[in-house]
Motif scaffolding. Structure first.
Motif, mmCIF file in Angstrom:
data_model
loop_
_atom_site.group_PDB
_atom_site.id
_atom_site.type_symbol
_atom_site.label_atom_id
_atom_site.label_comp_id
_atom_site.label_asym_id
_atom_site.label_seq_id
_atom_site.Cartn_x
_atom_site.Cartn_y
_atom_site.Cartn_z
ATOM 1 N N LEU A 64 0.869 -1.124 -0.036
ATOM 2 C CA LEU A 64 0.044 0.068 0.068
ATOM 3 C C LEU A 64 0.795 1.168 0.077
ATOM 4 N N ASP A 65 2.031 1.208 0.632
ATOM 5 C CA ASP A 65 2.809 2.653 0.854
ATOM 6 C C ASP A 65 3.630 2.743 -0.329
ATOM 7 N N ILE A 66 3.801 1.755 -1.436
ATOM 8 C CA ILE A 66 4.498 2.132 -2.774
ATOM 9 C C ILE A 66 3.465 1.964 -3.902
ATOM 10 N N CYS A 67 2.450 1.426 -3.897
ATOM 11 C CA CYS A 67 1.453 1.380 -4.996
ATOM 12 C C CYS A 67 1.234 2.695 -5.647
ATOM 13 N N SER A 68 1.037 2.643 -7.014
ATOM 14 C CA SER A 68 0.794 3.670 -7.900
ATOM 15 C C SER A 68 -0.330 3.807 -8.734
ATOM 16 N N GLY A 69 -1.072 2.614 -8.628
ATOM 17 C CA GLY A 69 -2.457 2.606 -9.160
ATOM 18 C C GLY A 69 -3.454 3.286 -8.748
ATOM 19 N N GLU A 70 -4.551 3.643 -9.526
ATOM 20 C CA GLU A 70 -5.800 4.280 -9.044
ATOM 21 C C GLU A 70 -6.740 3.224 -8.255
ATOM 22 N N HIS A 71 -6.595 1.946 -8.596
ATOM 23 C CA HIS A 71 -7.159 0.880 -7.984
ATOM 24 C C HIS A 71 -6.469 -0.025 -7.319
#
Length: 332
Positions: A88-95
């Motif tokens: 969660l800390d590094i994710c870059s997606g909108e979903h």
């Protein structure tokens, strides 16, 4: 609108797929392949190796070298919540989509859930799943969901009437801002979901079975062999205590009282199981005892067996210890 045009519209949206990995060398390759073979290509795959001691990390590294959409992270063994939080800390997606590393997903899961999300502007889209057992596939079905609105889904998640697993749902990333899984306990899905659902303005369900949940892996924390485990019961108590807290915060006596009753029952189970198979620190047992002392009115609503066990715990009688020792011996 044609499917081709709709696919064009949604292709710009990235889905972050977070996979916590721990000692699943027999399952992880199938899991990764099912993700990479998605008909929807705009994905990032975050594999978080939570200190595996088998070949899981080696397999993840192999696939990360083959596909640039994969981000591989290795960390010490801090638990599934910590691994998901790293993602969660590094994710870059909108979903966001969560997949457990001993499970796998339908080739069109991302495409279908995102199509539904865009058609309805839902914050959460949940689907059905196939359950893999030793005797074959069983489809999980929830007919009641078809007629439920968002408020009913929220009520259902607070009352544990809607599946609380995070892995069969597509979320808008914004729901997870300032929210993270509780570390150090199990049943983190049960704990966190009320917060997430209460932030959602719209929740939508599809009866399509798009997830394959593995019930054959007996090392899973949710495996039936782990039901008789004092720390798992303590973790459930913490999750239900959170439901109680939210019920109080939102002024909903139904949620509050339900959380109290469930918390009390899990405490009783945790303490007597711990007497037969000790694994809890004294501070945790004392924490649960103090909770029981403050919830006498709830204890009075229990059946006779649980009332007696609760009194034994509060007054430090030996009865719950004898019961726990006997129960563990019978279980073995």
């Amino acid at each position: 609108m044609g499917r081709a045009n709709r696919s064009y519209e949604i292709k710009e949206w990235k889905i972050s797929i977070i996979v916590p990995v721990y000692n699943v060398e027999n399952y992880i390759e199938q899991c990764i392949k099912s993700i990479l073979e998605q008909t929807y290509n705009n994905i990032e795959v975050i594999l978080v190796n939570d200190g595996s001691t088998d070949r899981s990390g080696e397999i993840c590294e192999h696939w990360a070298a083959k596909d640039k959409r994969i981000t591989y992270i290795k960390q010490d063994n801090n638990g599934i919540s910590s691994a998901r939080n790293r993602g969660l800390d590094i994710c870059s997606g909108e979903h966001i989509l969560f997949v457990d590393s001993d499970d796998h997903i339908h080739p069109r899961m991302c495409e279908r859930l995102l199509e539904i999300q865009k058609d309805t502007n839902a914050d959460i889209v949940l689907c059905e799943a196939y359950i893999e057992t030793e005797t074959g596939l069983v489809q999980d079905k929830h007919e009641a969901y078809k007629n439920m609105n968002t408020q009913e889904f929220i009520h259902g998640i607070l009352m544990d009437e809607v599946v609380n697993s995070v892995w069969r749902k597509l979320y808008k990333k914004e729901l997870w801002s300032e929210v993270r899984f509780p570390e150090g306990i199990y049943f983190e899905d049960l704990y966190i979901h009320p917060q997430i659902f209460l932030k959602a303005k719209k929740i939508v369900y599809t009866p399509e079975p798009l997830y394959f949940y593995n019930r054959v892996n007996y090392d899973s924390a949710t495996s039936k062999k782990n039901d008789f485990n004092a720390y798992l019961r303590y973790s459930k108590f913490k999750a239900y205590e959170e439901h109680e807290r939210i019920g109080a915060e939102y002024g909903n006596p139904v949620w509050l009282e339900w959380g109290e009753r469930k918390a009390v029952r899990e405490i009783i189970k945790a303490v007597y199981i711990n007497a037969g198979y000790p694994m809890l620190e004294d501070t945790l047992v004392l924490e649960m005892k103090r909770y029981l002392e403050k919830h006498e009115t709830v204890i009075q609503t229990l059946n006779l067996k649980y009332r007696i066990l609760a009194r034994s715990i509060i007054r430090d009688w030996p009865l719950h210890r004898w019961y726990g020792i006997l129960a563990v011996r019978i279980r073995k």
